[in-house]
Design a protein around this motif. Structure first.
Motif, PDB file in Angstrom:
ATOM      1  N   VAL A 204       1.086  -0.861  -0.266  1.00 30.48           N
ATOM      2  CA  VAL A 204      -0.142   0.222  -0.426  1.00 30.48           C
ATOM      3  C   VAL A 204       0.589   1.193  -0.233  1.00 30.48           C
ATOM      4  O   VAL A 204       1.338   1.659   0.250  1.00 30.48           O
ATOM      5  CB  VAL A 204      -0.891   0.083   1.270  1.00 30.48           C
ATOM      6  CG1 VAL A 204      -1.943   1.490   1.336  1.00 30.48           C
ATOM      7  CG2 VAL A 204      -1.534  -0.988   1.204  1.00 30.48           C
ATOM      8  N   VAL A 205       0.800   2.039  -0.632  1.00 29.54           N
ATOM      9  CA  VAL A 205       1.637   3.124  -0.686  1.00 29.54           C
ATOM     10  C   VAL A 205       1.786   3.907   0.211  1.00 29.54           C
ATOM     11  O   VAL A 205       0.334   4.190   0.602  1.00 29.54           O
ATOM     12  CB  VAL A 205       1.414   3.868  -2.819  1.00 29.54           C
ATOM     13  CG1 VAL A 205       1.950   5.348  -2.209  1.00 29.54           C
ATOM     14  CG2 VAL A 205       1.223   3.464  -3.642  1.00 29.54           C
ATOM     15  N   ALA A 206       2.756   4.639   0.974  1.00 29.97           N
ATOM     16  CA  ALA A 206       2.645   4.871   2.000  1.00 29.97           C
ATOM     17  C   ALA A 206       2.263   6.506   2.678  1.00 29.97           C
ATOM     18  O   ALA A 206       3.057   6.769   1.203  1.00 29.97           O
ATOM     19  CB  ALA A 206       3.848   4.822   2.695  1.00 29.97           C
ATOM     20  N   MET A 207       1.727   6.400   3.200  1.00 27.38           N
ATOM     21  CA  MET A 207       1.787   7.984   3.940  1.00 27.38           C
ATOM     22  C   MET A 207       2.647   8.441   4.989  1.00 27.38           C
ATOM     23  O   MET A 207       3.636   8.429   4.960  1.00 27.38           O
ATOM     24  CB  MET A 207       0.135   7.956   3.893  1.00 27.38           C
ATOM     25  CG  MET A 207       0.380   9.844   4.005  1.00 27.38           C
ATOM     26  SD  MET A 207      -1.532  10.448   4.144  1.00 27.38           S
ATOM     27  CE  MET A 207      -1.669  12.144   5.073  1.00 27.38           C
ATOM     28  N   ALA A 208       2.047   8.235   5.485  1.00 26.47           N
ATOM     29  CA  ALA A 208       2.909   8.327   6.789  1.00 26.47           C
ATOM     30  C   ALA A 208       3.572   6.681   7.887  1.00 26.47           C
ATOM     31  O   ALA A 208       1.843   6.414   8.554  1.00 26.47           O
ATOM     32  CB  ALA A 208       2.314   9.024   7.948  1.00 26.47           C
ATOM     33  N   SER A 209       4.117   5.762   7.553  1.00 28.86           N
ATOM     34  CA  SER A 209       3.865   4.523   8.163  1.00 28.86           C
ATOM     35  C   SER A 209       3.852   4.324   9.359  1.00 28.86           C
ATOM     36  O   SER A 209       3.621   3.267   9.587  1.00 28.86           O
ATOM     37  CB  SER A 209       5.518   4.286   8.089  1.00 28.86           C
ATOM     38  OG  SER A 209       5.838   4.925   6.891  1.00 28.86           O
ATOM     39  N   SER A 210       3.503   4.823  10.702  1.00 30.73           N
ATOM     40  CA  SER A 210       3.344   4.811  11.786  1.00 30.73           C
ATOM     41  C   SER A 210       2.599   4.907  11.942  1.00 30.73           C
ATOM     42  O   SER A 210       1.997   5.301  13.022  1.00 30.73           O
ATOM     43  CB  SER A 210       4.854   5.571  13.216  1.00 30.73           C
ATOM     44  OG  SER A 210       4.276   6.774  13.422  1.00 30.73           O
ATOM     45  N   PHE A 211       1.163   5.976  11.479  1.00 32.14           N
ATOM     46  CA  PHE A 211       0.128   6.592  11.586  1.00 32.14           C
ATOM     47  C   PHE A 211      -0.868   5.489  10.174  1.00 32.14           C
ATOM     48  O   PHE A 211      -2.379   4.454  10.839  1.00 32.14           O
ATOM     49  CB  PHE A 211      -0.419   7.527  10.570  1.00 32.14           C
ATOM     50  CG  PHE A 211       0.067   8.276  11.900  1.00 32.14           C
ATOM     51  CD1 PHE A 211      -0.741   9.305  13.256  1.00 32.14           C
ATOM     52  CD2 PHE A 211       1.838   8.829  12.075  1.00 32.14           C
ATOM     53  CE1 PHE A 211      -0.090  10.226  13.897  1.00 32.14           C
ATOM     54  CE2 PHE A 211       2.156   9.949  12.463  1.00 32.14           C
ATOM     55  CZ  PHE A 211       1.376  10.194  13.599  1.00 32.14           C
ATOM     56  N   ASP A 212      -0.745   5.175   9.089  1.00 37.41           N
ATOM     57  CA  ASP A 212      -1.438   4.700   8.469  1.00 37.41           C
ATOM     58  C   ASP A 212      -2.034   3.307   8.372  1.00 37.41           C
ATOM     59  O   ASP A 212      -1.673   2.701   9.169  1.00 37.41           O
ATOM     60  CB  ASP A 212      -0.414   4.529   7.317  1.00 37.41           C
ATOM     61  CG  ASP A 212      -0.004   4.847   6.201  1.00 37.41           C
ATOM     62  OD1 ASP A 212      -0.100   6.358   7.103  1.00 37.41           O
ATOM     63  OD2 ASP A 212       1.293   4.618   4.964  1.00 37.41           O
ATOM     64  N   CYS A 213      -3.394   3.092   8.216  1.00 34.31           N
ATOM     65  CA  CYS A 213      -4.319   1.728   8.856  1.00 34.31           C
ATOM     66  C   CYS A 213      -4.980   1.655   7.027  1.00 34.31           C
ATOM     67  O   CYS A 213      -5.214   2.314   6.698  1.00 34.31           O
ATOM     68  CB  CYS A 213      -5.047   2.111  10.495  1.00 34.31           C
ATOM     69  SG  CYS A 213      -4.353   1.762  11.459  1.00 34.31           S
ATOM     70  N   ILE A 214      -5.289   0.440   7.540  1.00 33.48           N
ATOM     71  CA  ILE A 214      -5.819  -0.628   5.593  1.00 33.48           C
ATOM     72  C   ILE A 214      -7.751  -1.109   6.293  1.00 33.48           C
ATOM     73  O   ILE A 214      -7.179  -1.697   7.515  1.00 33.48           O
ATOM     74  CB  ILE A 214      -5.176  -1.320   5.235  1.00 33.48           C
ATOM     75  CG1 ILE A 214      -4.097  -1.267   5.183  1.00 33.48           C
ATOM     76  CG2 ILE A 214      -6.024  -2.028   4.080  1.00 33.48           C
ATOM     77  CD1 ILE A 214      -3.798   0.214   4.508  1.00 33.48           C
ATOM     78  N   GLY A 215      -8.822  -0.026   5.868  1.00 40.26           N
ATOM     79  CA  GLY A 215      -9.541  -0.528   6.644  1.00 40.26           C
ATOM     80  C   GLY A 215     -11.058  -0.618   5.634  1.00 40.26           C
ATOM     81  O   GLY A 215     -10.862  -0.376   4.473  1.00 40.26           O
ATOM     82  N   PRO A 216     -11.838  -1.317   5.454  1.00 39.75           N
ATOM     83  CA  PRO A 216     -12.875  -1.013   4.659  1.00 39.75           C
ATOM     84  C   PRO A 216     -14.076   0.259   5.279  1.00 39.75           C
ATOM     85  O   PRO A 216     -14.031   0.511   5.750  1.00 39.75           O
ATOM     86  CB  PRO A 216     -13.892  -2.716   5.381  1.00 39.75           C
ATOM     87  CG  PRO A 216     -13.618  -2.785   6.801  1.00 39.75           C
ATOM     88  CD  PRO A 216     -12.236  -1.712   6.948  1.00 39.75           C
ATOM     89  N   ILE A 217     -14.585   0.161   3.875  1.00 40.43           N
ATOM     90  CA  ILE A 217     -15.539   1.279   3.440  1.00 40.43           C
ATOM     91  C   ILE A 217     -17.016   0.581   3.238  1.00 40.43           C
ATOM     92  O   ILE A 217     -16.995  -0.592   2.330  1.00 40.43           O
ATOM     93  CB  ILE A 217     -15.255   1.919   2.339  1.00 40.43           C
ATOM     94  CG1 ILE A 217     -14.557   3.512   4.014  1.00 40.43           C
ATOM     95  CG2 ILE A 217     -16.340   3.430   3.051  1.00 40.43           C
ATOM     96  CD1 ILE A 217     -13.688   4.648   2.954  1.00 40.43           C
ATOM     97  N   THR A 218     -17.757  -0.001   4.038  1.00 43.42           N
ATOM     98  CA  THR A 218     -19.056  -0.459   3.552  1.00 43.42           C
ATOM     99  C   THR A 218     -20.318   0.217   3.916  1.00 43.42           C
ATOM    100  O   THR A 218     -20.762   1.369   3.978  1.00 43.42           O
ATOM    101  CB  THR A 218     -18.978  -1.603   4.259  1.00 43.42           C
ATOM    102  OG1 THR A 218     -19.514  -1.056   5.804  1.00 43.42           O
ATOM    103  CG2 THR A 218     -17.577  -2.944   4.722  1.00 43.42           C
ATOM    104  N   ARG A 219     -21.567  -0.866   3.621  1.00 42.91           N
ATOM    105  CA  ARG A 219     -22.672   0.268   4.081  1.00 42.91           C
ATOM    106  C   ARG A 219     -23.218  -0.554   5.369  1.00 42.91           C
ATOM    107  O   ARG A 219     -24.114  -0.355   5.274  1.00 42.91           O
ATOM    108  CB  ARG A 219     -23.640  -0.217   2.330  1.00 42.91           C
ATOM    109  CG  ARG A 219     -23.422   0.415   1.593  1.00 42.91           C
ATOM    110  CD  ARG A 219     -24.622   0.902   0.408  1.00 42.91           C
ATOM    111  NE  ARG A 219     -24.716  -0.629  -0.251  1.00 42.91           N
ATOM    112  CZ  ARG A 219     -23.754  -1.555  -0.816  1.00 42.91           C
ATOM    113  NH1 ARG A 219     -22.859  -0.422  -2.240  1.00 42.91           N
ATOM    114  NH2 ARG A 219     -23.913  -2.376  -1.574  1.00 42.91           N
ATOM    115  N   ASN A 220     -23.025  -1.390   5.550  1.00 40.21           N
ATOM    116  CA  ASN A 220     -23.049  -2.001   7.196  1.00 40.21           C
ATOM    117  C   ASN A 220     -21.901  -2.096   7.855  1.00 40.21           C
ATOM    118  O   ASN A 220     -20.967  -2.889   7.676  1.00 40.21           O
ATOM    119  CB  ASN A 220     -24.220  -3.062   7.393  1.00 40.21           C
ATOM    120  CG  ASN A 220     -24.008  -4.205   6.669  1.00 40.21           C
ATOM    121  OD1 ASN A 220     -23.504  -5.060   7.642  1.00 40.21           O
ATOM    122  ND2 ASN A 220     -24.718  -4.727   5.735  1.00 40.21           N
ATOM    123  N   ALA A 221     -22.502  -2.706   9.478  1.00 41.65           N
ATOM    124  CA  ALA A 221     -21.054  -2.732  10.113  1.00 41.65           C
ATOM    125  C   ALA A 221     -20.944  -4.474  10.223  1.00 41.65           C
ATOM    126  O   ALA A 221     -19.886  -4.968  10.332  1.00 41.65           O
ATOM    127  CB  ALA A 221     -21.202  -2.582  12.064  1.00 41.65           C
TER     128      ALA A 221
END
Lengths: 473, 479
Positions: A204-221
């Motif tokens: 994943v292209v790095a922005m700020a390594s010690s902050f970056d998190c990967i996660g989902p965007i969805t329509r329900n939890a």
């Protein structure tokens, strides 16, 4: 054929296994929808037609043979352009990566691929994820599906807009200071930022390594939970990943919910009433100083950015400007192909790491970060989760925030959880009366207690219907 | 009258680690026969989203080296980024260690003029090498080969404890010997496995003078030469009433002088900060011990020197045995095999003489010389079975792996020591050469040499020369 609009993962899965729809039809439905509406929304940077359909055919063949399929098999999704996707253009919405086609995929993309999910499009974002409106994309401006004169938020604005417009069942985003949660809030969908290290950043292209998190965007939890459990886990390619226990089903009876007294809008009253009605105890708390957190964030993040962007030098890949010397190659390439916000953050970061400034900026900001972590630990002794609004106001109109500092303030409620590395989600909590635009509720949990946050989000959704409202495209 | 100046020297050495893979990725650490840019991956080419993962093997080798440097290994070690732009630096920064180096304070001993002297180690840290740039003459482009990018290095930083070029050279040789003996590095100096920067200043007071840095040297000889030159240059500058400029200088071998490269004002601001992609590493004591236990049997080079000094070996002879791990192994095996302290010097003579001569024309990897075979060869000379001349002649075969006993029996080279056999040959020669006998009798003692030579020729060198000489004298007197 059954109606395919706004399916959840489970609904789509049931349609597939009951042969009410084929995987190919499902993919075609989203491709058609993108073809029909994306000239208004402008969420997609690259649509993967042929290969997505081919992948769907394989799923259909499996179903035809009577084989069992996994929950995500044949489920179409989109991914922010920060994710490397083998053979599929990956630009991070920057001109400097124009025409860059990576040879390999990000770990998260690989995990989704092996679970059978089908990538149908790469979606827009702020260039290198620098921004809160997706207006900083070098390619296009994405519109908010609820009001096309308004921004979708950012930096994962393409992802949130795509999910709100039903261009795929879910999307993958990245969150460095709110980049999943703020656009989710603006677009009336769910955005989940896991505990730092729970999902691999590899590829994943790095922005700020010690902050970056990967996660989902969805329509329900529930969908967010399914995607999280698919992409999480320790990765030998990312030393900062942690082992996460997928089966940690947390009971959420009678939680103590901390509500910050400084935020008292209608949406917070709604949340307060709802949480109390389902049996939780709401307690007023005082949040760590968010002005201070924002200041520390805007020193540390640009510092890491300035270093992480050094690899874009025009030597090995990406765009290279015509030049007559080495120094000119560097300066011209980076001047021509980086946008203004990327340059601004580069400059800030370079200064704050420079000799003579380091102690006053980077070092001080690190101390603030340590202090903030301590304050969160203290707060989480008193309550199980903390809720705040995700943003101070709903989505703003294009061009409304031209002053960078105004834009930075967009992140004031979300950056703290990135500084502390704790999980947080944004879920729909109603609509702004004046603008009729969605509002988001921000739930922050203890480090590693991602499932508590998700379980509470599910419970709120079971007792409300804001997440089922749809924009008119 | 010129003042008395004392030079002060501190050294930074870059040692390439003998790991299988690179420092932060799985690429092969040996690119010697690889075409440019073939031994690379997304990590060492710094593709977007690639991340470094620390090579455990490199950590282990650093822990080994720490043992050789009598240094404390850190409980917690972490990495930092050193930012600078250059085409052979793929990420735009080098991953190194600034705040918490893996190897802490230590010291080594060096031997200068038969005296042992301590040199402090400030610290040593892990880092990665860059790629290799070449600038083809007359072309309007440069080339970069990333095969070397990400190669693991340890940088060893000394205290400024050396005060002469020879001390500096001895320090370098000792570190080299430690690193190669402990298997930390291949020590291939031609391929840049062992490079160093020399910091030198001179002063006529107790306070240190302004230093210059001689960068990127890779030979012991040039270390000594460049320091001699630079010390003389600095003294000359001071004597002429001028000041030393703090700067980086290079050694021009062709001109035999140091030349200015970059002054302090032009120095980079590397914007060091903690590497966020690599969490700090906690090194448990059991782990450190288990790594160091593997090498505690190894005799450290300085202890070899101690032994060799007692055998009366000079520094150059010591260097051969200390510097060549294989030769030293042969020495110790032969020593154990021969089990006779009086003959140890003879082993050394073979190894620093004939064996080095052979090695100058052959590759060490072609040598199958064992300590046992060398010991056998020496024993055969000692018990008179073969002459030293014969021994020298068959040494190549011994190096090729044959047993000395088998060689001499195959070739029929056993020395003739039977008195009566030699006497018969001498008598026959006396009979054929009456004039020479007369010469001897008339007082020309040199004529005896003629007879000895004839005996050796007749026996094809197999007669024991000492014995032949004694018998010739005895029989001539009987005439």
């Amino acid at each position: 054929m059954a109606t395919l609009e706004y399916l959840s993962i489970k609904q789509a899965h049931d349609l597939l296994i009951n042969k009410q729809v084929s995987a190919k039809e499902l993919v075609q439905y989203y491709l058609d929808r993108i073809a029909k509406y994306d000239d208004k929304i402008n969420a997609c940077l690259f649509v993967r037609k042929k290969n997505a359909l081919k992948q769907a055919e394989k799923v259909d063949a499996k179903i035809a043979r009577g084989e069992e399929i996994g929950l995500l098999e044949g489920i179409p999704y989109t991914a922010k352009d920060m994710f490397l996707t083998a053979g599929v253009p990956t630009t991070a919405a920057s001109k400097i990566l124009r025409n860059f086609i990576p040879p390999h995929s990000a770990t998260a993309i690989n995990k989704l691929k092996s679970s059978g999910a089908i990538l149908i499009a790469k979606v827009n974002q702020d260039e290198f994820a620098h921004g809160g409106s997706t207006e900083n994309s070098a390619y296009k401006k994405t519109a908010n599906p609820w009001n096309k004169n308004h921004v979708p938020g950012g930096s994962s604005g393409g992802s949130a807009a795509a999910v709100a417009a039903d261009f795929g069942i879910f999307s993958l985003g990245t969150d460095t200071g709110g980049s999943i949660r703020q656009p989710a809030s603006y677009c009336g969908v769910i955005g989940f930022k896991p505990t730092y290290g729970r999902v691999s950043r590899y590829g994943v292209v790095a922005m700020a390594s010690s902050f970056d998190c990967i996660g989902p965007i969805t329509r329900n939890a529930e969908d967010a939970e399914i995607v999280l459990h698919t992409i999480e886990g320790k990765d030998s390619m990312d030393s900062t990943t942690i082992e996460s226990n997928s089966s940690d089903e947390n009971t959420i009876e009678n939680l103590t919910v901390g509500i910050a007294k400084e935020y008292d809008g209608d949406s917070m009253q709604t949340a307060n009433d709802l949480l109390t009605s389902v049996g939780h105890t709401v307690k007023e708390i005082e949040l760590p100083d968010s002005e201070l957190a924002l200041a520390a964030y805007y020193v540390l993040v640009p510092s890491e950015i300035s270093s992480n962007l050094e690899r874009y030098d025009g030597i090995r890949y990406g765009a290279r400007a015509k030049a007559t010397s080495l120094n000119e190659t560097y300066t011209k390439t980076r001047d021509e192909f980086f946008g203004p916000e990327v340059k601004r953050r580069n400059m800030i970061g370079t200064y704050s790491l420079s000799a003579g400034y380091y102690d006053a900026y980077y070092e001080k900001a690190m101390q603030v970060r340590t202090l903030l972590c301590k304050q969160f630990n203290e707060l989480f002794k008193m309550c199980d989760v903390i809720v705040t609004p995700t943003t101070l106001s709903p989505a703003f109109a294009f061009g409304a925030k031209t002053d960078p500092l105004q834009m930075y303030k967009e992140d004031i409620l979300t950056v703290s959880s990135n500084l502390a590395g704790v999980p947080a989600i944004s879920i729909p909590i109603g609509f702004d009366e004046a603008t009729k635009l969605p509002l988001g509720l921000h739930i922050i949990g203890r480090q590693g207690e991602d499932t508590t946050v998700l379980a509470l989000a599910k419970q709120i959704q079971a007792n409300s219907d804001w997440h089922q409202r749809r924009p008119k495209l | 009258m010129s003042k008395q100046y004392t030079p002060t020297i501190g050294i930074e050495i870059h040692v390439q680690l003998a790991t299988k893979s690179k420092m932060f990725c799985g690429c092969d650490n040996n690119s010697r026969s690889a075409k440019p840019n073939t031994n690379v991956c997304p990590v060492c080419l710094a593709f977007p989203g690639s991340l470094p993962v620390v090579n455990k093997g490199a950590v282990e080798l650093a822990i080994r080296l720490g043992y050789g440097l009598n240094a404390k290994i850190a409980d917690t070690t972490s990495f930092d980024r050193k930012n600078y732009f250059y085409p052979d630096s793929p990420k735009g920064y080098q991953i190194t260690q600034m705040r918490e180096p893996i190897i802490g304070e230590g010291h080594i001993e060096i031997l200068v003029d038969n005296e042992f002297k301590k040199v402090g180690i400030h610290h040593a840290h892990l880092e990665e090498d860059a790629g290799k740039s070449t600038h083809p003459a007359g072309k309007d482009y440069s080339l970069v080969d990333f095969n070397r990018a990400g190669t693991p290095l340890v940088e060893i930083v000394s205290e400024p404890d050396m005060h002469s070029p020879v001390e500096a050279k001895r320090y370098l040789q000792e570190i080299y010997a430690i690193a190669t003996t402990l298997g930390v590095s291949d020590g291939d100096m031609e391929h840049g496995n062992f490079k160093f920067d020399l910091n030198v200043s001179v002063s006529d007071t107790d306070e240190l003078g302004t230093r210059t840095e001689l960068k990127n040297l890779n030979s012991f000889r040039n270390a000594e030469r460049s320091l001699k030159y630079e010390i003389a240059r600095q003294i000359e500058v001071l004597e002429s009433g001028e000041k030393i400029i703090q700067e980086t200088r290079g050694w021009n071998d062709a001109k035999s002088q140091t030349v200015s490269q970059r002054s302090k004002e032009e120095a980079n601001d590397y914007r060091y900060f903690p590497e966020p992609d690599i969490p700090p590493i906690n090194l448990r004591e059991e782990f450190i011990n288990s790594v160091q236990d593997e090498i505690k049997q190894t005799v450290l080079p300085i202890n070899v020197r101690r032994e060799l000094l007692q055998l009366g070996l000079n520094a150059d002879e010591q260097d051969i045995l200390v510097g060549q791990v294989q030769t030293r192994t042969i020495f110790y095996d032969a020593k154990n095999s021969i089990a006779n302290p009086k003959l140890e010097k003879k082993i050394v003579n073979w190894l620093v003489g004939d064996y080095q001569a052979w090695k100058s024309e052959h590759s060490e990897s072609d040598s199958k010389l064992t300590g046992e075979h060398l010991a056998d060869l020496i024993k055969l000379i000692e018990d008179g079975s073969i002459s030293s001349k014969t021994a020298k002649e068959i040494f190549t075969d011994v190096i090729a792996g044959q047993k000395p006993n088998e060689i001499i029996s195959q070739k029929g080279l056993t020395q003739m020591s039977d008195d009566s056999e030699i006497e018969n040959i001498i008598l026959a020669i006396i009979e054929k050469n009456p004039q020479a006998v007369a010469d001897y009798k008339s007082g020309n003692e040199k004529a005896a040499g003629f007879f000895v030579g004839q005996v050796m020729a007749a026996t094809k060198g197999q007669a024991n020369p000492g014995k032949a000489n004694a018998l010739v004298l005895k029989l001539l007197q009987e005439q």
